[in-house]
Design an enzyme around this catalytic site. Structure first.
Site, mmCIF file in Angstrom:
data_model
loop_
_atom_site.group_PDB
_atom_site.id
_atom_site.type_symbol
_atom_site.label_atom_id
_atom_site.label_comp_id
_atom_site.label_asym_id
_atom_site.label_seq_id
_atom_site.Cartn_x
_atom_site.Cartn_y
_atom_site.Cartn_z
ATOM 1 C CD GLU A 95 -12.368 27.347 119.951
ATOM 2 O OE1 GLU A 95 -12.925 26.869 120.971
ATOM 3 O OE2 GLU A 95 -12.017 26.660 118.984
ATOM 4 C CB ILE A 145 -17.334 25.098 130.427
ATOM 5 C CG1 ILE A 145 -16.156 26.041 130.735
ATOM 6 C CG2 ILE A 145 -18.119 24.769 131.697
ATOM 7 C CD1 ILE A 145 -16.574 27.439 131.158
HETATM 8 N N1 THU Z 1 -14.076 22.045 121.640
HETATM 9 C C1 THU Z 1 -13.598 23.305 121.874
HETATM 10 O O1 THU Z 1 -13.595 23.785 123.010
HETATM 11 N N2 THU Z 1 -13.133 24.007 120.824
HETATM 12 C C2 THU Z 1 -12.998 23.523 119.556
HETATM 13 O O2 THU Z 1 -12.513 24.235 118.685
HETATM 14 C C3 THU Z 1 -13.436 22.161 119.254
HETATM 15 C C4 THU Z 1 -14.165 21.465 120.326
HETATM 16 C C5 THU Z 1 -14.514 21.256 122.792
HETATM 17 C C6 THU Z 1 -15.984 21.077 122.933
HETATM 18 C C7 THU Z 1 -16.045 19.787 123.749
HETATM 19 O O3 THU Z 1 -15.921 20.108 125.123
HETATM 20 C C8 THU Z 1 -14.807 19.023 123.323
HETATM 21 O O4 THU Z 1 -13.961 19.968 122.704
HETATM 22 C C9 THU Z 1 -15.078 17.870 122.398
HETATM 23 O O5 THU Z 1 -15.826 18.271 121.316
#
Ligand code: THU
Length: 129
Positions: free
Chosen positions: A54, A42
């Site tokens: 996560e 988000i």
């Molecule tokens: N992001 C995640 O949700 N989990 C991860 O393990 C790596 C990165 C998201 C955060 C952001 O919204 C996007 O990926 C780019 O960094």
């Protein structure tokens, strides 16, 4: 079991709010009582306010009273596995999530232990002397 979790993580990924990075991530967390909590990333125009998929799943579960966890599955839009960021690994360490399943394309996945991905977690506030 892992396939079911990955499937749920993929469904959660469809709910990602990622208008800035266009990088969608989904997660599915299996609790000790076999309940499953999902999460997506988000984002926020103030980028630092973004919550990863996560942590969304973990915070949902903890806020609903879950304390024990078996594993967490994570998928992104990449064909390859996407490793969790350091902040999410630290949160997984806090709640002792022992296993991390990273999904990639064509239903493939790999299973990692938290120790493999975060061998030296910050885990003490004790001071010397
Ligand atoms: N992001 C995640 O949700 N989990 C991860 O393990 C790596 C990165 C998201 C955060 C952001 O919204 C996007 O990926 C780019 O960094």
């Amino acid at each position: 079991m892992y396939e079911e979790l990955i499937d749920k993580a993929e469904r959660a990924r469809n709910r990602a709010y990622a208008p800035y990075s266009h990088f969608r991530v989904g997660a599915a967390l299996l609790c000790s009582d076999r309940e499953i909590y999902t999460g997506c990333n988000i984002e926020n125009i103030s980028y630092g306010a973004t919550c990863c998929a996560e942590r969304t799943a973990i915070f949902k579960a903890v806020s609903e009273g879950r304390k024990g966890f078996q594993c967490i599955a994570i998928v992104s839009d990449l064909a390859d596995e996407t490793f969790p960021c350091g902040i999410c690994l630290q949160v997984m360490s806090e709640f002792r999530i022992p296993k991390i399943i990273l999904g990639s394309s064509h239903g493939k996945y790999k299973v990692y232990s938290l120790g493999e991905l975060l061998p030296n977690a910050f885990n003490s506030l004790e001071r010397k002397g």
